[in-house]
Design a protein around this motif. Structure first.
Motif, mmCIF file in Angstrom:
data_model
loop_
_atom_site.group_PDB
_atom_site.id
_atom_site.type_symbol
_atom_site.label_atom_id
_atom_site.label_comp_id
_atom_site.label_asym_id
_atom_site.label_seq_id
_atom_site.Cartn_x
_atom_site.Cartn_y
_atom_site.Cartn_z
ATOM 1 N N GLY A 131 0.785 -1.227 0.000
ATOM 2 C CA GLY A 131 0.000 0.000 0.000
ATOM 3 C C GLY A 131 0.810 1.266 0.000
ATOM 4 O O GLY A 131 0.239 2.364 0.038
ATOM 5 N N MET A 132 2.149 1.154 -0.051
ATOM 6 C CA MET A 132 3.017 2.329 -0.069
ATOM 7 C C MET A 132 3.570 2.535 -1.477
ATOM 8 O O MET A 132 4.029 1.593 -2.142
ATOM 9 N N LEU A 133 3.515 3.770 -1.934
ATOM 10 C CA LEU A 133 4.083 4.164 -3.221
ATOM 11 C C LEU A 133 5.427 4.822 -2.963
ATOM 12 O O LEU A 133 5.546 5.685 -2.110
ATOM 13 N N ALA A 134 6.443 4.400 -3.717
ATOM 14 C CA ALA A 134 7.791 4.954 -3.499
ATOM 15 C C ALA A 134 8.437 5.279 -4.830
ATOM 16 O O ALA A 134 8.179 4.627 -5.846
ATOM 17 N N ASN A 135 9.289 6.274 -4.806
ATOM 18 C CA ASN A 135 10.058 6.628 -5.985
ATOM 19 C C ASN A 135 11.039 5.505 -6.310
ATOM 20 O O ASN A 135 11.587 4.867 -5.416
#
Length: 307
Positions: free
Chosen positions: A302-306
Motif C-alpha cells: 500500500g506504499m508508493l515509493a520513488n
C-alpha cells in the motif's frame, strides 16, 4: 568532440537530474551569473554547487528562463546567500511575482512549492544580456511555457534551451492542458532553434548535447504524435506531474497520493477534458500503475515509493 570543448570560457553546466533543472554558471572577470536555480528542496545544495562553480567570482546576476518551480525554486536561497543578487525574469508574469500570486505562477495548480523571491528586471526578447563576459541573445520561446525564453551566445553558438528542447524531446505543453492551442508555438520555437544553428545545447534537464539536428528530429516526431492525439500528451503530462511530486516526497501511501492528486487542480483539469468517462480516482490509480510498469515507481504493502 565532447560538449565541454565547445563551450565558451567560463561556462559551467551543473546537471541536476529531474526534480531540479540544470543550473548554468557563467564566470566573468568581475563576477558570475547563474541561469535557473532548481527546486526548493534542493536549494541548499544549489547554493553550494553555485558557490563552488563560481570559485573566487561572486554571483551578481540570476536569470530565470521561465518560472516553473523546478527552475526558480532556489531563487530565494541564492538571494539570501548573495544579497543584492540582480534577478531577471521573463516578461509576462512580473505582476504575479510582485504580488506573489501562486495560482498564476502555477505552483498551487500543480501542487508544487516555491519560496517567495524578488526580482529587479525583466528579460527583453530581441535584445542581449551580458552574463559573465559574454553577450547572450534573448529569444522568446513559447510552447512549454508561454513566457519562456532561451539564451544564445552567437560566437560559440551555445544555446541555453531551457525546456524548449531536450536531447529527447521537450517539456509538457501546459497551455494545451488548459485548453489553449500551443502545439504550433512549440513547432515555431523548434524552427527558431534550428535557424539559430547552435553547435552545443545546454538543456533545462538532461545532459548537454551537440547533435542538434537529431534532437530536433526527435522533438518534431513527438510533437506530431501529440498533435494527432492530444489525449496522449495529456496522459503523459499527468504522469510527469505525479512523478515530480513523488521525486519530492519519495514515499507516501497510495491512498494519500491519490487524494492529493484529486485535490490538485491540474489533475482535475486534465481528467475533465479527456478522461471523465472513468472515475477520477480510478484514472489516477491507472496512471500510478503505468509509472510502476515503466519502472518509475514501486508499490509495496500500500506504499508508493520513488524508484
Amino acid at each position: 568532440m565532447g560538449y565541454q570543448a565547445m563551450l565558451p570560457p567560463g561556462v559551467v553546466v551543473l546537471e541536476r537530474g529531474w526534480l531540479s533543472s540544470n543550473n548554468i554558471v557563467i564566470r566573468g572577470r568581475s563576477g558570475a551569473a547563474v541561469v535557473d536555480s532548481g527546486y526548493c528542496t534542493h536549494a541548499e545544495q544549489t547554493v553550494e554547487l553555485v558557490a563552488h562553480a563560481a570559485g573566487d567570482r561572486t554571483p551578481q546576476t540570476l536569470v530565470n528562463t521561465h518560472l516553473h518551480s523546478d527552475h526558480c525554486g532556489g531563487n530565494a536561497a541564492l538571494q539570501s546567500r548573495w544579497p543584492g543578487l540582480r534577478t531577471l525574469i521573463p516578461p509576462g508574469l512580473a505582476a504575479a511575482v510582485r504580488n506573489w500570486d501562486e495560482v498564476a505562477l502555477t505552483f498551487v495548480p500543480t501542487g508544487q512549492r516555491c519560496p517567495r523571491f524578488d526580482f529587479q528586471e525583466t528579460l527583453r526578447p530581441g535584445e542581449a544580456i551580458a552574463l559573465g563576459d559574454l553577450s547572450w541573445e534573448v529569444h522568446a520561446a513559447p510552447g512549454h511555457d508561454q513566457h519562456s525564453v532561451i539564451l544564445f551566445e552567437p560566437t560559440s553558438r551555445t544555446l541555453i534551451s531551457a525546456d524548449a528542447l531536450w536531447q529527447n524531446g521537450f517539456g509538457i505543453v501546459f497551455q494545451e492542458l488548459e485548453g489553449e492551442r500551443a502545439f504550433d508555438e512549440v513547432a515555431a520555437t523548434l524552427d527558431l532553434i534550428e535557424g539559430l544553428e547552435p553547435q552545443v545545447v545546454l538543456p533545462g534537464h538532461g545532459a548537454p548535447f551537440v547533435d542538434v539536428a537529431a534532437a530536433l528530429g526527435r522533438a518534431r516526431s513527438r510533437l506530431e504524435a501529440y498533435a494527432r492525439g492530444p489525449a496522449r500528451h495529456a496522459s503523459h503530462a499527468a504522469k510527469v506531474l505525479l512523478k515530480f511530486k513523488l521525486l519530492e516526497i519519495q514515499q507516501v501511501t497510495v491512498a494519500d497520493f491519490v487524494a492529493w492528486a484529486e485535490s490538485t487542480a491540474y489533475f482535475g483539469l486534465v481528467w475533465r477534458r479527456w478522461f471523465s468517462g472513468t472515475p477520477e480516482a480510478s484514472w489516477i490509480a491507472s496512471l500510478l500503475e503505468d509509472l510502476v510498469r515503466s519502472g518509475a515507481a514501486r508499490i509495496e504493502n500500500g506504499m508508493l515509493a520513488n524508484d
